[in-house]
Structure formats: structure tokens, C-alpha cells
Design a protein around this motif. Structure first.
Motif, PDB file in Angstrom:
ATOM      1  N   TRP A  71      36.602  37.005  32.835  1.00  9.82           N
ATOM      2  CA  TRP A  71      35.855  37.757  31.807  1.00  9.82           C
ATOM      3  C   TRP A  71      35.491  39.142  32.322  1.00  9.82           C
ATOM      4  CZ3 TRP A  71      30.970  39.898  31.581  1.00  9.82           C
ATOM      5  CH2 TRP A  71      30.451  40.175  30.312  1.00  9.82           C
ATOM      6  N   THR A  72      35.018  39.227  33.556  1.00 10.51           N
ATOM      7  CA  THR A  72      34.640  40.507  34.134  1.00 10.51           C
ATOM      8  C   THR A  72      35.858  41.388  34.359  1.00 10.51           C
ATOM      9  OG1 THR A  72      32.785  39.420  35.259  1.00 10.51           O
ATOM     10  CG2 THR A  72      33.390  41.615  36.028  1.00 10.51           C
ATOM     11  N   ARG A  73      36.957  40.794  34.803  1.00 16.78           N
ATOM     12  CA  ARG A  73      38.179  41.567  35.013  1.00 16.78           C
ATOM     13  C   ARG A  73      38.688  42.136  33.691  1.00 16.78           C
ATOM     14  NH1 ARG A  73      41.195  37.812  37.155  1.00 16.78           N
ATOM     15  NH2 ARG A  73      40.590  38.298  39.301  1.00 16.78           N
ATOM     16  N   GLU A  74      38.596  41.335  32.623  1.00 15.38           N
ATOM     17  CA  GLU A  74      39.035  41.817  31.319  1.00 15.38           C
ATOM     18  C   GLU A  74      38.182  42.999  30.860  1.00 15.38           C
ATOM     19  OE1 GLU A  74      39.597  40.242  26.706  1.00 15.38           O
ATOM     20  OE2 GLU A  74      39.283  38.780  28.325  1.00 15.38           O
ATOM     21  N   PHE A  75      36.864  42.913  31.078  1.00 19.44           N
ATOM     22  CA  PHE A  75      35.990  44.035  30.712  1.00 19.44           C
ATOM     23  C   PHE A  75      36.318  45.260  31.553  1.00 19.44           C
ATOM     24  CE2 PHE A  75      32.109  46.529  31.507  1.00 19.44           C
ATOM     25  CZ  PHE A  75      31.866  46.962  30.208  1.00 19.44           C
ATOM     26  N   ARG A  76      36.527  45.075  32.826  1.00 21.97           N
ATOM     27  CA  ARG A  76      36.849  46.212  33.698  1.00 21.97           C
ATOM     28  C   ARG A  76      38.157  46.868  33.281  1.00 21.97           C
ATOM     29  NH1 ARG A  76      39.109  44.738  39.331  1.00 21.97           N
ATOM     30  NH2 ARG A  76      40.854  44.397  37.895  1.00 21.97           N
ATOM     31  N   ASP A  77      39.187  46.047  33.001  1.00 25.61           N
ATOM     32  CA  ASP A  77      40.479  46.609  32.607  1.00 25.61           C
ATOM     33  C   ASP A  77      40.355  47.381  31.302  1.00 25.61           C
ATOM     34  OD1 ASP A  77      41.529  45.448  34.860  1.00 25.61           O
ATOM     35  OD2 ASP A  77      42.488  43.775  33.809  1.00 25.61           O
ATOM     36  N   TRP A  78      39.608  46.817  30.357  1.00 26.54           N
ATOM     37  CA  TRP A  78      39.394  47.519  29.082  1.00 26.54           C
ATOM     38  C   TRP A  78      38.679  48.845  29.321  1.00 26.54           C
ATOM     39  CZ3 TRP A  78      35.016  49.389  26.855  1.00 26.54           C
ATOM     40  CH2 TRP A  78      35.155  49.880  25.546  1.00 26.54           C
ATOM     41  N   LEU A  79      37.674  48.826  30.161  1.00 23.79           N
ATOM     42  CA  LEU A  79      36.882  50.022  30.432  1.00 23.79           C
ATOM     43  C   LEU A  79      37.752  51.132  31.028  1.00 23.79           C
ATOM     44  CD1 LEU A  79      33.721  50.821  30.473  1.00 23.79           C
ATOM     45  CD2 LEU A  79      33.934  50.477  32.933  1.00 23.79           C
ATOM     46  N   LEU A  80      38.577  50.776  32.020  1.00 22.07           N
ATOM     47  CA  LEU A  80      39.391  51.775  32.706  1.00 22.07           C
ATOM     48  C   LEU A  80      40.465  52.365  31.799  1.00 22.07           C
ATOM     49  CD1 LEU A  80      39.788  50.086  36.220  1.00 22.07           C
ATOM     50  CD2 LEU A  80      38.227  51.923  35.553  1.00 22.07           C
ATOM     51  N   LYS A  81      40.966  51.556  30.870  1.00 23.19           N
ATOM     52  CA  LYS A  81      41.999  52.036  29.957  1.00 23.19           C
ATOM     53  C   LYS A  81      41.425  52.869  28.818  1.00 23.19           C
ATOM     54  CE  LYS A  81      45.126  48.110  30.683  1.00 23.19           C
ATOM     55  NZ  LYS A  81      45.717  46.889  30.056  1.00 23.19           N
ATOM     56  N   THR A  82      40.152  52.625  28.485  1.00 26.14           N
ATOM     57  CA  THR A  82      39.579  53.188  27.260  1.00 26.14           C
ATOM     58  C   THR A  82      38.675  54.376  27.496  1.00 26.14           C
ATOM     59  OG1 THR A  82      39.650  50.966  26.317  1.00 26.14           O
ATOM     60  CG2 THR A  82      38.363  52.623  25.121  1.00 26.14           C
ATOM     61  N   ILE A  83      37.865  54.330  28.548  1.00 23.74           N
ATOM     62  CA  ILE A  83      36.855  55.357  28.771  1.00 23.74           C
ATOM     63  C   ILE A  83      37.150  56.096  30.081  1.00 23.74           C
ATOM     64  CG2 ILE A  83      34.399  55.850  29.043  1.00 23.74           C
ATOM     65  CD1 ILE A  83      33.805  53.330  27.480  1.00 23.74           C
ATOM     66  N   PRO A  84      37.454  57.373  30.016  1.00 23.11           N
ATOM     67  CA  PRO A  84      37.675  58.145  31.254  1.00 23.11           C
ATOM     68  C   PRO A  84      36.399  58.146  32.102  1.00 23.11           C
ATOM     69  CG  PRO A  84      38.388  59.381  29.316  1.00 23.11           C
ATOM     70  CD  PRO A  84      37.622  58.191  28.810  1.00 23.11           C
ATOM     71  N   ALA A  85      36.570  58.213  33.399  1.00 21.90           N
ATOM     72  CA  ALA A  85      35.413  58.252  34.295  1.00 21.90           C
ATOM     73  C   ALA A  85      34.527  59.426  33.905  1.00 21.90           C
ATOM     74  CB  ALA A  85      35.858  58.372  35.741  1.00 21.90           C
ATOM     75  N   PRO A  86      33.291  59.159  33.473  1.00 22.29           N
ATOM     76  CA  PRO A  86      32.407  60.240  33.014  1.00 22.29           C
ATOM     77  C   PRO A  86      31.725  60.944  34.166  1.00 22.29           C
ATOM     78  CG  PRO A  86      31.276  58.160  32.805  1.00 22.29           C
ATOM     79  CD  PRO A  86      32.653  57.849  33.352  1.00 22.29           C
ATOM     80  N   ARG A  87      31.203  62.100  33.886  1.00 18.37           N
ATOM     81  CA  ARG A  87      30.380  62.819  34.848  1.00 18.37           C
ATOM     82  C   ARG A  87      28.931  62.561  34.454  1.00 18.37           C
ATOM     83  NH1 ARG A  87      33.188  66.890  37.557  1.00 18.37           N
ATOM     84  NH2 ARG A  87      31.267  68.088  37.844  1.00 18.37           N
ATOM     85  N   GLU A  88      28.366  61.476  35.004  1.00 18.18           N
ATOM     86  CA  GLU A  88      27.014  61.069  34.631  1.00 18.18           C
ATOM     87  C   GLU A  88      26.014  61.707  35.591  1.00 18.18           C
ATOM     88  OE1 GLU A  88      26.322  58.605  32.220  1.00 18.18           O
ATOM     89  OE2 GLU A  88      28.246  57.635  31.904  1.00 18.18           O
ATOM     90  N   GLY A  89      24.814  62.071  35.049  1.00 17.60           N
ATOM     91  CA  GLY A  89      23.770  62.620  35.914  1.00 17.60           C
ATOM     92  C   GLY A  89      22.981  61.550  36.582  1.00 17.60           C
TER      93      GLY A  89
END
Length: 223
Positions: A205-223
Motif C-alpha cells: 500500500w505504501t509503495r503504491e502511494f509512493r509510486d503514484w506520488l513520484l509519477k504525479t507530483i514533481p518534487a516541490p520546493r517547500e519552505g
């Protein structure tokens, strides 16, 4: 003398409300004594100016708490965001006569301001930047007032159907569309993943969320 104003317990064999007792007329010294008495017990104590709630969480409550924690871990790890998880640490302040053990809580922007992680003291340290409350088997309305009194700026609240972001506005929380603490957190998609918790394998379940996250949301520049 403290008096019982509310009592509930889960029915045998059901996934009903947590066992819950609410006491009125509890002094600050009595609250601190009870914290010490029950420090090794699976019991949550929430205190608000003389009213004390004692609650024993159910396994369903704990499952959702841990799953949200895993998603926060994945996001901050993959995005390279500094975070300190404080779990269900007891946060209390005699100055405002409030105390609580969040379901989960985290320091992000304020992490560098904590003097001693061995003993966080709200008289000198900032409160957590984020708290998580699970409402699938109980109502956290009482606890939200304590979070507000302790000036925790953001709460994520999951009720079994939706994950909602609440921001502190004055003395109360109001719903907002996106997190300020983690602006790129995909709140709606996190809800979708939470609704599939019973797939029976946290790792998959966690791997699926991680894979979805990496494919969908570019690494943000968070403060």
C-alpha cells in the motif's frame, strides 16, 4: 471532587465508539497525577480547563493514524523536507490549563526551535506545526478546542470518508482547501488511498502511494 458527566464503551464484538469517560471538576494537579498514573497504559487523556476526557482507542482508529503517518513519511522523505515526528507526545500548558496527546503530530518549520527533544516544554518550546486527529470511531470536537488553546496551527482530521485540513484562525479552526504546512500534499488523493486501507499489506500500500506520488507530483520546493 471530579464527577462523571459522560461514559461510553464499545459493544462487545463491534467496531463502535472507543471506551470514553468525561470527568468534570478535575484540577490541574489531579490531571498531572493521572498522567503519571496512566503513563504506561494505552489510555489517552485530554484536559480542558477542568474537564478531562479519558479514551481507549480501537484498532481501526490506530490503523488510520498509522496510514496517514506513513504517507507523511513518504512525502517528506521523497521531497527532502525536514520533519520531526512527535507521535502522541503529551503536550500541556498550565498557563492555559489544557493538555492533549494528539493521534499524531509533527514539527516542520518549528523543528529548529525546540531546545530539548527529550522533553518538549510548551512554556519555552513552540507547539507542533501539524496534528492529526482520527474521527472514525469518535468525535474530536472536544480535542480540537485543546489544540486551539495550545496554538497548534494546523490539524488534519479524517472521519472515515474525507481527510480535511483545518487551520487555526484566532481561537478556532476553519477548513481550508490545502495544507500550509505541506502545501503540495495531495489531500484528496490521500483520502482515496485511505479508503483502500484494507488491502492487507502496508508495504504494498505504501509503495503504491509512493509510486503514484513520484509519477504525479514533481518534487516541490517547500519552505
Amino acid at each position: 471532587m471530579p464527577t462523571t458527566v459522560e461514559r461510553s464503551r464499545p459493544a462487545a464484538g463491534t467496531r463502535g465508539a472507543e471506551g470514553r469517560i468525561v470527568l468534570a471538576g478535575v484540577s490541574w494537579d489531579q490531571y498531572e497525577a493521572l498522567l503519571d498514573l496512566f503513563k504506561d497504559q494505552p489510555l489517552r487523556l485530554s484536559y480542558d480547563r477542568g474537564t478531562l476526557e479519558l479514551m481507549t482507542p480501537l484498532s481501526l482508529h490506530e490503523r488510520y493514524k498509522m496510514l496517514i503517518g506513513r504517507m507523511i513519511d513518504v512525502m517528506t522523505l521523497e521531497w527532502g523536507i525536514r520533519i520531526v515526528a512527535a507521535g502522541s507526545t503529551t503536550f500541556r500548558s498550565e498557563a492555559v490549563l489544557r493538555g492533549i496527546e494528539p493521534d499524531q503530530c509533527y514539527y516542520l518549520a518549528n523543528a529548529a526551535r525546540v531546545a530539548d527533544w527529550g522533553r518538549v516544554d510548551l512554556d519555552v518550546d513552540p507547539p507542533p506545526d501539524l496534528a492529526v486527529e482520527i474521527d472514525v470511531t469518535s468525535d474530536s470536537a472536544f480535542r480540537l478546542g485543546i489544540h486551539a488553546g495550545l496554538k497548534i496551527p494546523e490539524v488534519w482530521r479524517f472521519d472515515g470518508e474525507a481527510l480535511r485540513v483545518l487551520r487555526l484562525d484566532g481561537d478556532a479552526y476553519r477548513p481550508v482547501a490545502a495544507s500550509v504546512v505541506l502545501p503540495s500534499a495531495p489531500i484528496a488523493e490521500m483520502t482515496r488511498f485511505l479508503m483502500r486501507y484494507n488491502m492487507g499489506d502496508d508495504t504494498a500500500w505504501t509503495r503504491e502511494f509512493r509510486d503514484w506520488l513520484l509519477k504525479t507530483i514533481p518534487a516541490p520546493r517547500e519552505g
